[in-house]
Scaffold this motif. Structure first.
Motif, short mmCIF file in Angstrom:
data_model
loop_
_atom_site.label_atom_id
_atom_site.label_comp_id
_atom_site.label_asym_id
_atom_site.label_seq_id
_atom_site.Cartn_x
_atom_site.Cartn_y
_atom_site.Cartn_z
N VAL A 1 0.84 -1.20 0.00
CA VAL A 1 0.00 0.00 0.00
C VAL A 1 0.88 1.25 0.00
CG1 VAL A 1 -1.93 -1.13 1.19
CG2 VAL A 1 -0.18 0.01 2.54
N HIS A 2 0.37 2.29 -0.66
CA HIS A 2 1.06 3.58 -0.67
C HIS A 2 0.05 4.73 -0.72
CE1 HIS A 2 4.02 6.69 -1.67
NE2 HIS A 2 3.18 7.08 -2.63
N TYR A 3 -0.89 4.68 -1.69
CA TYR A 3 -1.83 5.76 -1.93
C TYR A 3 -3.13 5.46 -1.17
CZ TYR A 3 -4.63 9.02 -4.78
OH TYR A 3 -5.45 10.04 -5.22
N PHE A 4 -3.56 6.40 -0.31
CA PHE A 4 -4.69 6.16 0.60
C PHE A 4 -4.54 4.79 1.28
CE2 PHE A 4 -7.10 9.12 -2.33
CZ PHE A 4 -7.19 10.17 -1.41
N PRO A 5 -3.39 4.54 1.91
CA PRO A 5 -3.15 3.20 2.46
C PRO A 5 -4.15 2.79 3.52
CG PRO A 5 -1.55 4.78 3.34
CD PRO A 5 -2.28 5.48 2.23
N GLU A 6 -4.61 3.76 4.31
CA GLU A 6 -5.52 3.41 5.41
C GLU A 6 -6.82 2.82 4.88
OE1 GLU A 6 -6.58 7.29 3.85
OE2 GLU A 6 -4.65 6.47 4.51
N GLN A 7 -7.25 3.24 3.67
CA GLN A 7 -8.48 2.70 3.11
C GLN A 7 -8.33 1.22 2.75
OE1 GLN A 7 -10.51 4.97 0.07
NE2 GLN A 7 -9.73 6.92 0.83
N ILE A 8 -7.20 0.86 2.18
CA ILE A 8 -6.98 -0.54 1.83
C ILE A 8 -6.82 -1.38 3.09
CG2 ILE A 8 -5.39 -2.15 0.72
CD1 ILE A 8 -4.90 -0.05 -1.42
N ILE B 1 -0.03 -6.63 5.42
CA ILE B 1 0.24 -5.39 4.69
C ILE B 1 1.73 -5.13 4.61
CG2 ILE B 1 -0.07 -2.88 4.72
CD1 ILE B 1 -2.62 -4.38 4.01
N SER B 2 2.19 -4.72 3.43
CA SER B 2 3.55 -4.20 3.26
C SER B 2 3.42 -2.71 2.99
CB SER B 2 4.26 -4.90 2.11
OG SER B 2 5.57 -4.39 1.96
N ASP B 3 3.86 -1.91 3.94
CA ASP B 3 3.59 -0.47 3.92
C ASP B 3 4.67 0.28 3.14
OD1 ASP B 3 2.84 2.11 4.39
OD2 ASP B 3 2.82 1.96 6.57
N GLU B 4 4.27 0.89 2.03
CA GLU B 4 5.16 1.72 1.25
C GLU B 4 4.74 3.20 1.31
OE1 GLU B 4 5.79 0.26 -2.76
OE2 GLU B 4 5.67 -1.82 -2.08
N SER B 5 4.13 3.59 2.42
CA SER B 5 3.64 4.96 2.56
C SER B 5 4.76 5.98 2.38
CB SER B 5 2.98 5.16 3.93
OG SER B 5 1.87 4.31 4.08
N ASP B 6 5.95 5.66 2.85
CA ASP B 6 7.06 6.61 2.79
C ASP B 6 7.67 6.73 1.41
OD1 ASP B 6 6.76 7.11 5.48
OD2 ASP B 6 8.29 5.68 6.09
N GLU B 7 7.64 5.64 0.65
CA GLU B 7 8.27 5.65 -0.68
C GLU B 7 7.63 4.58 -1.55
OE1 GLU B 7 12.72 5.60 -2.71
OE2 GLU B 7 12.37 4.46 -0.86
#
Length: 240
Positions: free
Chosen positions: A55-62, A76-82
């Motif tokens: 997830v990256h874009y609107f991660p909280e929704q997914i 979840i693999s969080d790519e919010s930072d990059e």
């Protein structure tokens, strides 16, 4: 059947605006179901136990959307930072994916199986001794929403090479089995899976399997209606 799958769901979905001004593309609905759930349901039907969703874009929704799902179990693999692109995202998730071959699927394409689930057929075609990557492929005649050309040509032994504009080729259908050894020593920096496709072509270890049924890609808002018509047609054919 691989026990684990990677679902590539971190893209920005820019071509899907204005819908994606407020939601991530994997949560766009087609025929009453999100694109993400089309993919996850295919994994569940094939018996895949675990799915890693980046997830990256609107991660909280997914994250909220998949929170209640049990088949497959989702991490979840969080790519919010990059945003790490397709291969970088997989490399980041490798600790969750494990050391055995795993499936990957794109969260913005899906398919309607004809008889035997295509992911089962893909698993049966996989041979780790001969392959590093096995791609699921679609004929142009069985594709809905695809606006580009072909991607690969299939050799008599199932090996692939780039189509280079050849209209007799086939399209990568957004699902594959990959052996994690191809990422040995690789860092989680932004880069594409195409690099690994080309490396596997060079060594004769990129193979392909033609899917059966209808393959559907939804790139723009205008593609939703044809996609829903294709779903209805494929379902009607199944029930005939």
């Amino acid at each position: 059947m691989p026990e684990t799958a990677m679902v590539l769901a971190a893209g920005l979905g820019k071509r899907m605006r204005p819908i994606t001004d407020t939601i991530p593309k994997p949560l766009v609905r087609v025929a009453g179901k999100t694109l993400l759930d089309w993919g996850l349901d295919s994994l569940a039907e094939a018996g895949v136990a675990k799915a890693v969703v980046n997830v990256h874009y609107f991660p909280e929704q997914i994250v909220a959307h998949v929170a209640g799902r049990q088949r497959p179990a989702v991490t979840i693999s969080d790519e919010s930072d990059e945003l790490l692109d397709s291969a970088g995202g997989i490399v980041k998730a490798l600790p969750q994916l494990g050391a055995e071959p795993f499936l990957i699927i794109n969260a913005d394409t899906f398919w309607i199986d004809r008889d035997q689930p295509n992911l089962e057929r893909l698993a049966l075609a996989w041979e780790a001794s001969r392959m590093d990557i096995l791609l699921m492929l679609a004929e142009l005649s069985s594709a809905t929403g695809h606006s580009g050309g072909t991607d690969f040509l299939i050799g008599p032994d199932g090996t692939l090479k780039r189509a280079a504009g050849d209209p007799t080729g086939v399209v990568y259908a957004g699902a594959a089995i990959i052996h994690p050894r191809i990422f040995d020593g690789v860092e989680a920096t932004p880069h594409s899976l195409n690099l690994y496709f080309d490396r596997a072509i060079a060594t004769g270890r990129l193979h392909g399997m033609k899917m059966e049924g209808r393959w559907i890609t939804v790139g723009t808002p205008d593609a939703i209606a044809p996609a829903e018509a294709a779903v209805a047609g494929a379902m009607a054919a199944q029930n005939a």
